[in-house]
Design an enzyme around this catalytic site. Structure first.
Site, short mmCIF file in Angstrom:
data_model
loop_
_atom_site.label_atom_id
_atom_site.label_comp_id
_atom_site.label_asym_id
_atom_site.label_seq_id
_atom_site.Cartn_x
_atom_site.Cartn_y
_atom_site.Cartn_z
N HIS A 1 -40.17 27.45 -88.45
CA HIS A 1 -40.52 26.12 -87.96
C HIS A 1 -41.42 25.44 -88.99
O HIS A 1 -42.64 25.60 -88.97
CB HIS A 1 -41.23 26.24 -86.60
CG HIS A 1 -41.52 24.93 -85.93
ND1 HIS A 1 -41.68 24.82 -84.57
CD2 HIS A 1 -41.70 23.68 -86.43
CE1 HIS A 1 -41.95 23.56 -84.27
NE2 HIS A 1 -41.98 22.85 -85.38
N HIS B 1 -41.49 21.71 -91.25
CA HIS B 1 -40.92 20.42 -91.65
C HIS B 1 -41.29 20.21 -93.11
O HIS B 1 -42.49 20.14 -93.43
CB HIS B 1 -41.50 19.28 -90.81
CG HIS B 1 -41.29 19.49 -89.34
ND1 HIS B 1 -40.27 18.89 -88.64
CD2 HIS B 1 -41.98 20.24 -88.43
CE1 HIS B 1 -40.34 19.25 -87.37
NE2 HIS B 1 -41.36 20.07 -87.21
N HIS C 1 -37.12 20.89 -80.63
CA HIS C 1 -38.51 20.87 -80.19
C HIS C 1 -38.49 20.57 -78.69
O HIS C 1 -37.85 19.59 -78.27
CB HIS C 1 -39.29 19.76 -80.88
CG HIS C 1 -39.67 20.07 -82.31
ND1 HIS C 1 -38.75 20.42 -83.27
CD2 HIS C 1 -40.88 20.06 -82.93
CE1 HIS C 1 -39.39 20.62 -84.41
NE2 HIS C 1 -40.68 20.41 -84.25
N GLU D 1 -43.59 21.05 -76.25
CA GLU D 1 -44.80 20.96 -77.07
C GLU D 1 -45.76 20.08 -76.28
O GLU D 1 -46.79 20.53 -75.81
CB GLU D 1 -44.47 20.33 -78.44
CG GLU D 1 -45.69 20.12 -79.35
CD GLU D 1 -45.34 19.37 -80.65
OE1 GLU D 1 -44.26 18.76 -80.74
OE2 GLU D 1 -46.19 19.39 -81.58
N ASP E 1 -45.40 24.66 -89.07
CA ASP E 1 -45.03 23.30 -88.64
C ASP E 1 -45.19 22.26 -89.77
O ASP E 1 -44.22 21.95 -90.45
CB ASP E 1 -45.85 22.90 -87.40
CG ASP E 1 -45.16 21.87 -86.53
OD1 ASP E 1 -44.02 21.49 -86.83
OD2 ASP E 1 -45.76 21.43 -85.53
N ASP E 2 -46.40 21.74 -89.93
CA ASP E 2 -46.70 20.75 -90.97
C ASP E 2 -48.00 21.16 -91.65
O ASP E 2 -49.05 20.55 -91.43
CB ASP E 2 -46.85 19.36 -90.34
CG ASP E 2 -45.60 18.95 -89.58
OD1 ASP E 2 -44.62 18.53 -90.22
OD2 ASP E 2 -45.60 19.07 -88.34
N1 HPA Z 1 -43.31 17.84 -83.21
C1 HPA Z 1 -42.41 16.87 -83.22
N2 HPA Z 1 -41.99 16.29 -84.34
C2 HPA Z 1 -42.48 16.72 -85.50
C3 HPA Z 1 -43.42 17.71 -85.55
C4 HPA Z 1 -43.84 18.32 -84.34
O1 HPA Z 1 -44.67 19.25 -84.29
N3 HPA Z 1 -43.72 17.88 -86.86
C5 HPA Z 1 -42.96 17.01 -87.56
N4 HPA Z 1 -42.21 16.29 -86.74
ZN ZN Z 2 -42.30 20.83 -85.57
#
Ligand code: HPA
Ligand code: ZN
Length: 330
Positions: A16, A18, A196, A199, A277-278
């Site tokens: 996971h 991006h 996703h 969350e 994630d990011d």
């Molecule tokens: N959630 C939804 N969209 C996203 C995320 C995330 O954690 N990171 C980058 N785009």
């Molecule tokens: Zn994500």
């Protein structure tokens, strides 16, 4: 062996991530300069100071803004290579990355520009460091399903290099059901699906991702904890959750790491994986996520091994490749 050494040593997969979210402020500055783009920040410190989020949307606004500096194939190569270098440092042996084509197509960047830049980096990381990669194309859920169909058409020439499709961006108000037709088509064409869900969104979105989008994994999914029946199903069907602890804290899904439900999910029998994630926005790559989670939730060596094992098992690697890494972990 201390927990940090163990985390460092174990091979692991990242499921996971991006790629646009791995853009470090330093590289953002360099690319802005190289491409003659004016940033509203005057220094790396100023950028970092702006990374204070109260929910998913406050992050997404700045994440899409950051992506504006990515223009040429070389930019996408540099971005991807910088991430893969971190993989090497963290002993991430395999990565399945998300990219957001719509973010770039909307700005007039051609599909081949970003795709070829990323692909070259994957190929170099494979030959130089033995790190393998797979590519998952995400649809932005705040846009229409029609736009997703258009995007899928533009991906035509690159589909052989794409293993599956995903769903990201603003979750609330954009349930998986909104994209059931495009996902159905992708499934019929033989692509894997992930999404996703859970969350910020409710457990119902996870049900929809399973029933309508036929996902192989749930990205995040931490809100499944509110629904016993849903957890029963996730356990029974061994559906992996790609959990991102530092992301969840930064976006206020949990107030602090000590409150994160990762260990409870593991104890409930869910196939939990840890991911970043990011990472450039949320304060850490793979090992940092594992370390901070281990410390806050008092994870032991066996928990860490389970998380690494899960990451390999939940990946889209072949059974032979999985065996090789699982042996190393055991
Ligand atoms: N959630 C939804 N969209 C996203 C995320 C995330 O954690 N990171 C980058 N785009
Ligand atoms: Zn994500």
């Amino acid at each position: 062996m201390g927990i940090e050494t163990l985390i460092q040593k174990l091979p692991k997969a990242e499921l996971h991530l991006h790629i646009e979210g791995s853009l470090e402020p330093g590289l953002m500055f360099d690319l802005a300069k190289r491409n003659n783009i004016k940033l509203r920040f005057n220094s790396v410190e100023e950028i970092k100071k702006a990374y204070q989020f109260t929910n998913l949307q406050t992050f997404l606004d700045i994440y899409y803004e950051g992506a504006n500096v990515l223009i040429r194939e070389q930019d996408f190569y540099d971005l991807t290579m910088a991430y893969l270098k971190k993989c090497r440092e963290d002993n991430v042996v395999h990565t399945e990355i998300f990219f957001d084509p719509q973010t770039h197509l909307q700005r007039g960047i051609a599909f081949e520009t970003f795709f070829n830049g990323m692909k070259k980096a994957f190929s170099d990381a494979k030959s130089e460091w033995g790190i393998s990669s797979k590519i998952i194309m995400c649809f932005l859920r705040h846009l229409t399903e029609e736009d997703a169909f258009e995007t899928w058409k533009k991906a035509e020439a690159f589909k052989e290099e794409i293993i599956g499709v995903g769903l990201d961006s603003s979750e609330m108000g954009h349930p998986p059901s909104k994209f059931q037709n495009i996902f159905k088509m992708c499934l019929e064409e033989g692509f894997l699906t992930v999404a996703h869900a859970g969350e910020e969104g409710p457990p119902e979105y996870i049900w929809e991702a399973l029933d309508l989008l036929k996902v192989s994994r749930i990205d995040h999914g931490v809100r499944c904890f509110e629904d016993e029946k849903l957890m029963d199903r996730l356990v029974r069907e061994k559906i992996p959750l790609t959990v991102c602890p530092l992301s969840n804290i930064k976006l206020c899904v949990f107030d602090k790491m000590e409150d994160h439900n990762l260990k409870k999910l593991m104890d409930r029998g869910l196939r939990v994986t840890v991911n970043s994630d990011d990472p450039s926005y949320f304060g850490g790559y793979m090992n940092q996520n594992l370390i901070e989670t281990a410390v806050a939730l008092d994870l032991n060596d066996e928990d860490i091994k389970t998380l690494c094992r899960n990451s390999i098992e939940a990946s889209f690697l072949s059974e032979t490749e999985k065996e090789k890494y699982l042996k190393e972990i055991n």
